[in-house]
Design a protein around this motif. Structure first.
Motif, mmCIF file in Angstrom:
data_model
loop_
_atom_site.group_PDB
_atom_site.id
_atom_site.type_symbol
_atom_site.label_atom_id
_atom_site.label_comp_id
_atom_site.label_asym_id
_atom_site.label_seq_id
_atom_site.Cartn_x
_atom_site.Cartn_y
_atom_site.Cartn_z
ATOM 1 N N LEU A 64 26.614 20.630 -11.562
ATOM 2 C CA LEU A 64 25.432 20.141 -10.851
ATOM 3 C C LEU A 64 25.279 20.824 -9.496
ATOM 4 C CD1 LEU A 64 25.980 16.450 -11.871
ATOM 5 C CD2 LEU A 64 24.168 17.931 -12.691
ATOM 6 N N ARG A 65 26.410 21.039 -8.837
ATOM 7 C CA ARG A 65 26.335 21.771 -7.564
ATOM 8 C C ARG A 65 25.861 23.197 -7.796
ATOM 9 N NH1 ARG A 65 31.567 19.285 -6.676
ATOM 10 N NH2 ARG A 65 31.298 17.438 -5.346
ATOM 11 N N GLY A 66 26.266 23.776 -8.933
ATOM 12 C CA GLY A 66 25.815 25.125 -9.262
ATOM 13 C C GLY A 66 24.309 25.193 -9.411
ATOM 14 N N TYR A 67 23.728 24.166 -10.031
ATOM 15 C CA TYR A 67 22.267 24.129 -10.179
ATOM 16 C C TYR A 67 21.594 24.042 -8.811
ATOM 17 C CZ TYR A 67 17.615 22.227 -10.872
ATOM 18 O OH TYR A 67 16.255 22.010 -10.808
ATOM 19 N N LEU A 68 22.077 23.123 -7.963
ATOM 20 C CA LEU A 68 21.458 22.968 -6.640
ATOM 21 C C LEU A 68 21.638 24.226 -5.795
ATOM 22 C CD1 LEU A 68 22.446 19.278 -5.779
ATOM 23 C CD2 LEU A 68 20.193 20.139 -6.448
ATOM 24 N N ALA A 69 22.806 24.862 -5.912
ATOM 25 C CA ALA A 69 23.041 26.104 -5.161
ATOM 26 C C ALA A 69 22.084 27.195 -5.600
ATOM 27 C CB ALA A 69 24.490 26.563 -5.354
ATOM 28 N N ALA A 70 21.834 27.275 -6.919
ATOM 29 C CA ALA A 70 20.892 28.278 -7.432
ATOM 30 C C ALA A 70 19.486 28.011 -6.928
ATOM 31 C CB ALA A 70 20.918 28.285 -8.964
ATOM 32 N N ARG A 71 19.108 26.748 -6.865
ATOM 33 C CA ARG A 71 17.774 26.398 -6.379
ATOM 34 C C ARG A 71 17.647 26.705 -4.883
ATOM 35 N NH1 ARG A 71 13.537 26.086 -8.098
ATOM 36 N NH2 ARG A 71 12.774 24.016 -7.527
ATOM 37 N N ARG A 72 18.709 26.392 -4.105
ATOM 38 C CA ARG A 72 18.658 26.685 -2.681
ATOM 39 C C ARG A 72 18.611 28.188 -2.441
ATOM 40 N NH1 ARG A 72 20.083 22.986 1.071
ATOM 41 N NH2 ARG A 72 19.014 24.471 2.424
ATOM 42 N N ALA A 73 19.365 28.954 -3.260
ATOM 43 C CA ALA A 73 19.351 30.410 -3.127
ATOM 44 C C ALA A 73 17.974 30.973 -3.430
ATOM 45 C CB ALA A 73 20.388 31.035 -4.060
ATOM 46 N N GLY A 74 17.217 30.262 -4.253
ATOM 47 C CA GLY A 74 15.851 30.686 -4.576
ATOM 48 C C GLY A 74 14.835 30.287 -3.526
ATOM 49 N N GLY A 75 15.296 29.673 -2.436
ATOM 50 C CA GLY A 75 14.386 29.338 -1.337
ATOM 51 C C GLY A 75 14.008 27.880 -1.237
ATOM 52 N N LEU A 76 14.600 27.013 -2.075
ATOM 53 C CA LEU A 76 14.256 25.592 -2.025
ATOM 54 C C LEU A 76 14.779 24.978 -0.732
ATOM 55 C CD1 LEU A 76 12.933 23.500 -4.043
ATOM 56 C CD2 LEU A 76 15.268 22.754 -4.531
ATOM 57 N N SER A 77 13.955 24.182 -0.074
ATOM 58 C CA SER A 77 14.365 23.542 1.181
ATOM 59 C C SER A 77 15.335 22.402 0.909
ATOM 60 C CB SER A 77 13.137 22.987 1.916
ATOM 61 O OG SER A 77 12.587 21.890 1.210
ATOM 62 N N ALA A 78 16.028 21.977 1.954
ATOM 63 C CA ALA A 78 16.958 20.859 1.821
ATOM 64 C C ALA A 78 16.220 19.596 1.391
ATOM 65 C CB ALA A 78 17.693 20.617 3.140
ATOM 66 N N ARG A 79 15.032 19.391 1.927
ATOM 67 C CA ARG A 79 14.252 18.204 1.581
ATOM 68 C C ARG A 79 13.875 18.216 0.104
ATOM 69 N NH1 ARG A 79 11.876 14.841 4.987
ATOM 70 N NH2 ARG A 79 12.077 16.344 6.686
ATOM 71 N N SER A 80 13.437 19.377 -0.388
ATOM 72 C CA SER A 80 13.057 19.486 -1.797
ATOM 73 C C SER A 80 14.272 19.373 -2.710
ATOM 74 C CB SER A 80 12.330 20.808 -2.050
ATOM 75 O OG SER A 80 11.110 20.852 -1.339
ATOM 76 N N ALA A 81 15.407 19.925 -2.270
ATOM 77 C CA ALA A 81 16.640 19.813 -3.062
ATOM 78 C C ALA A 81 17.067 18.348 -3.171
ATOM 79 C CB ALA A 81 17.752 20.647 -2.432
ATOM 80 N N ALA A 82 16.913 17.599 -2.087
ATOM 81 C CA ALA A 82 17.249 16.174 -2.121
ATOM 82 C C ALA A 82 16.334 15.435 -3.095
ATOM 83 C CB ALA A 82 17.138 15.576 -0.723
ATOM 84 N N ARG A 83 15.056 15.826 -3.134
ATOM 85 C CA ARG A 83 14.121 15.201 -4.082
ATOM 86 C C ARG A 83 14.520 15.523 -5.517
ATOM 87 N NH1 ARG A 83 9.730 16.236 -0.268
ATOM 88 N NH2 ARG A 83 9.383 18.258 -1.225
ATOM 89 N N GLU A 84 14.953 16.779 -5.764
ATOM 90 C CA GLU A 84 15.357 17.157 -7.115
ATOM 91 C C GLU A 84 16.594 16.377 -7.547
ATOM 92 O OE1 GLU A 84 15.355 21.074 -8.512
ATOM 93 O OE2 GLU A 84 13.244 21.352 -8.012
#
Length: 306
Positions: A64-84
């Motif tokens: 799960l951390r790998g998924y969030l890390a990939a999304r953050r690396a793609g430019g996702l903000s912390a706020r959007s990552a928290a929503r996901e």
């Protein structure tokens, strides 16, 4: 555990429960669906296994951390990552309740730290000017009246965009108050100022499609429901024409409504009811807004304010 239903079926079942049980807004449902599908595609690609119930049960916090890390690396903000992450927790809770999924991986993941900010309201004159200028930019008189009416509903009554665009012809003729069904089906009563009522009624008189119960009050150029993106583009053009900051958006008008009420002496409970907030904590952010505005005035006027 056998493979069980595939990921698409699991997501479809979850979305059906969101629609009929939780009664989330269509925008939230679309965001949740997109998150779940992205996540399933990611874990399928990372593990080389089909994204079925068995795979989801085997996931670890590292997956799960790998998924969030990939999304953050793609430019996702912390706020959007928290929503996901919040959406995925809802998905997994549904699977645990209805499919017997036994996975605690999500519970051991901390949401990304989200920097706290405050809404950026507009001064009253700018809020009214934005609504007027959005209408003036339209080519057809009825569209001009429409855009002004919707934006005045956001500023003058504190409506969400989705709430304004969900109104149908049955609300006419308007009275001094209007009952709305907001997030989660929560019903509230808002007060309509004379200027807001006049703007909506002026639009209704000009609209080529006479208002009727069950049909959208605010229509697009071809007669269908008005898209929020059309309204945002209209407000963006008006903002540029007036030289207002990028924060001058339709949603900022709702923030402005709340902030100006607070500055005028309204108590937080009243503002909470008018906005349709489920908790007072959501409304308390406007105390920070009011204080921030006071500090801006202090810095600009006091000889030692800078």
């Amino acid at each position: 555990m056998s493979g069980g239903p595939d990921g698409a079926a699991l997501v479809a079942d979850w979305l059906a429960s969101l629609t009929h049980v939780r009664r989330l807004s269509p925008h939230t449902e679309r965001a949740y669906a997109a998150t779940a599908r992205r996540f399933l595609a990611h874990v399928e690609g990372a593990t080389g296994r089909p994204a079925d119930l068995a795979l989801l049960a085997d996931l670890t916090p590292a997956d799960l951390r790998g998924y969030l890390a990939a999304r953050r690396a793609g430019g996702l903000s912390a706020r959007s990552a928290a929503r996901e992450l919040s959406a995925l927790r809802t998905f997994f809770r549904h699977l645990a309740r209805h499919r017997g999924l036994d996975s605690t991986a999500l519970g051991r993941i901390e949401a990304p730290k989200v920097p706290k900010g405050v809404p950026r309201p507009l001064p009253p004159d700018d809020a009214i000017a934005l609504a007027a200028a959005a209408g003036e930019a339209a080519r057809l008189p009825w569209i001009a009246a429409r855009d002004t009416a919707v934006l005045l509903l956001l500023y003058g009554a504190g409506l969400r965009i989705s709430e304004a665009l969900a109104l149908d012809g049955s609300v006419l003729p308007l009275g001094e108050t209007l009952q709305l069904s907001g997030k989660g089906g929560k019903v509230r009563t808002v007060v309509l100022l004379p200027q807001v009522r006049e703007a909506v009624e002026a639009y209704a008189r000009l609209c080529p499609w006479p208002p009727s119960a069950g049909a959208p009050l605010f229509r697009g150029a071809r007669g269908g429901p008005l898209s929020p993106d059309v309204l945002r583009r209209s407000a963006r053009a008006a903002r540029v024409a007036l030289g207002l900051p990028e924060t001058a958006t339709p949603h900022a008008l709702r923030h402005s409504f709340a902030t100006h009420l607070l500055a005028g002496g309204a108590d937080l409970r009243t503002i909470q009811e008018l906005l349709g907030h489920a908790s007072l904590a959501s409304t308390q952010v406007y105390t920070a807004v009011d204080a921030a505005q006071l500090m801006d005035v202090y810095r600009a006027s006091h000889p030692r304010g800078g």
